[in-house]
Design a protein around this motif. Sequence first.
Motif, PDB file in Angstrom:
ATOM      1  N   THR A 156      39.939  43.700  36.305  1.00  7.31           N
ATOM      2  CA  THR A 156      39.707  45.063  35.876  1.00  7.31           C
ATOM      3  C   THR A 156      39.124  45.852  37.015  1.00  7.31           C
ATOM      4  N   TYR A 177      36.786  43.204  30.611  1.00  9.57           N
ATOM      5  CA  TYR A 177      35.993  44.369  30.992  1.00  9.57           C
ATOM      6  C   TYR A 177      34.519  44.055  30.779  1.00  9.57           C
ATOM      7  N   GLY A 195      44.028  45.714  36.770  1.00 13.19           N
ATOM      8  CA  GLY A 195      44.616  44.394  36.534  1.00 13.19           C
ATOM      9  C   GLY A 195      45.839  44.212  37.402  1.00 13.19           C
ATOM     10  N   GLU A 248      42.811  42.791  28.966  1.00 10.71           N
ATOM     11  CA  GLU A 248      42.183  42.774  30.278  1.00 10.71           C
ATOM     12  C   GLU A 248      40.686  42.563  30.100  1.00 10.71           C
ATOM     13  N   GLY A 250      44.434  38.246  36.725  1.00  2.00           N
ATOM     14  CA  GLY A 250      44.152  39.454  35.970  1.00  2.00           C
ATOM     15  C   GLY A 250      42.753  39.920  36.238  1.00  2.00           C
TER      16      GLY A 250
END
Length: 449
Positions: free
Chosen positions: A382, A72, A390, A70, A380
């Motif tokens: 964060t 970040y 996600g 994911e 996807g």
Amino acid sequence: MTACAIEPTAADEDGDDRGDECGDECRDACGVPRNGGTVCAITADGAYAARLAPAGDCLFPERWTLDGPEPYAVPLPGNQPEEPGTEVQPMGDGRVLIRRLVDGRHAFSLLYPTGPGTGELPLGAVECPDPDTRLRLLPPAPGGEKAYALAVGRRSTAVWLVAGGAFGPEHLAMVPGRCSGGVWLDRAGRMLALDREVGGRTKAIVVDLERDGEVSPLLQIAADSDDRLLAADPDSGLLLISSDAPSPGREQRLGWGVIGSTLPVRFPECLRLPDCTVTPFAIQPGQVLMPENCGVALRVDGPAGTWFAVWRPAERQLLQLPAPEGWLAGAGLWTESGVLQLPYATREVPCGVARFAVPRGAGGTGDAGSPGVGAPVAAGGTGGSEGTGGTEGTGETRPGDPVRGGTVGAPGEAAPVPSPPSEPDPPVPVAPRPVPLREAPLNGRVAVG
């Protein structure tokens, strides 16, 4: 992965540092500069990104990690907010290069996280004695170990190595003429393409950084045309070109060619959108010897706003899609498998990546002045800098949800019908031997789309 950033023209360089004097009128609702360029820089391998993130009325550097499960973000604030006009660029090791204008000098440092704070490694400064000289960072170099800057003066342009050298910033080359742009042509970070203005004409050239800045021509479509290189893919040799050769003195057309090809540069009709500016920002990598199959992502700015489009040279259609909310416009990258990734930031998702898998032959949607209907097949994101959250597909399809076909109708509407392809091209004359792109003949040139 291949990511391309489009830089200002030589005429725009005159206002390159205007951001230092801009107020609120130069910024959008998210606090990013309205400069027409990208608001996020991505490393050549797609592992990291960096931007100046808004915090109220202030700006601070922020690094994004993109190569994990994911995305970040890690904030890298300094002792005080950054001034408008400051530039940031991610390095291959995760540090972030920052350029600040301090007392008339361009100071460079590397930023990195140190627990709750931000570490800073000063690299040195570049001073431009001529007040008319404008200095800016070039797009991230392949490999991610070095970073370069372009100092555009009145009659010449200097290329600087500002990070990755042995003793701070190093002057590498002096190129006669005013240069703009900046596209890397190889994976070694040696061949740099620039758009040089000399005698009122702009032509793309190649600067060999390992041979003391040796200059050679790249584009010479016509003697009196302005030919600029917008993007390139080292794997396939695909070049995206802007030129007024098809309509001298009237308009710049978006075209494509291949280095060393026997075919002339082509200017697809489908890439002409009335009242819109179309700018390529990413090319699909890994298509060795198959430039016609490369996916090309384009930013479209028009009366309806900003959206993006996908096109392949082998397909005579342009697929227009609405951009995800909060898209960092002009930023994105392709995977070799053909998934386009667009970074975005909203209040709910401050660090997210929307992924679009556009199948080949997906046909164009929407009219020429607005995006069609479409959505990512899997988006996807964060929940913030911690890298949590996600979203993925659930297998259920509701009105407005993403679908695997790359497009989706609005509630109550039928699926969009692809626009018909352009007429097939007539045969194009083939030169008897491979010639450089600059020597490709204009006679018999036809539009691909």
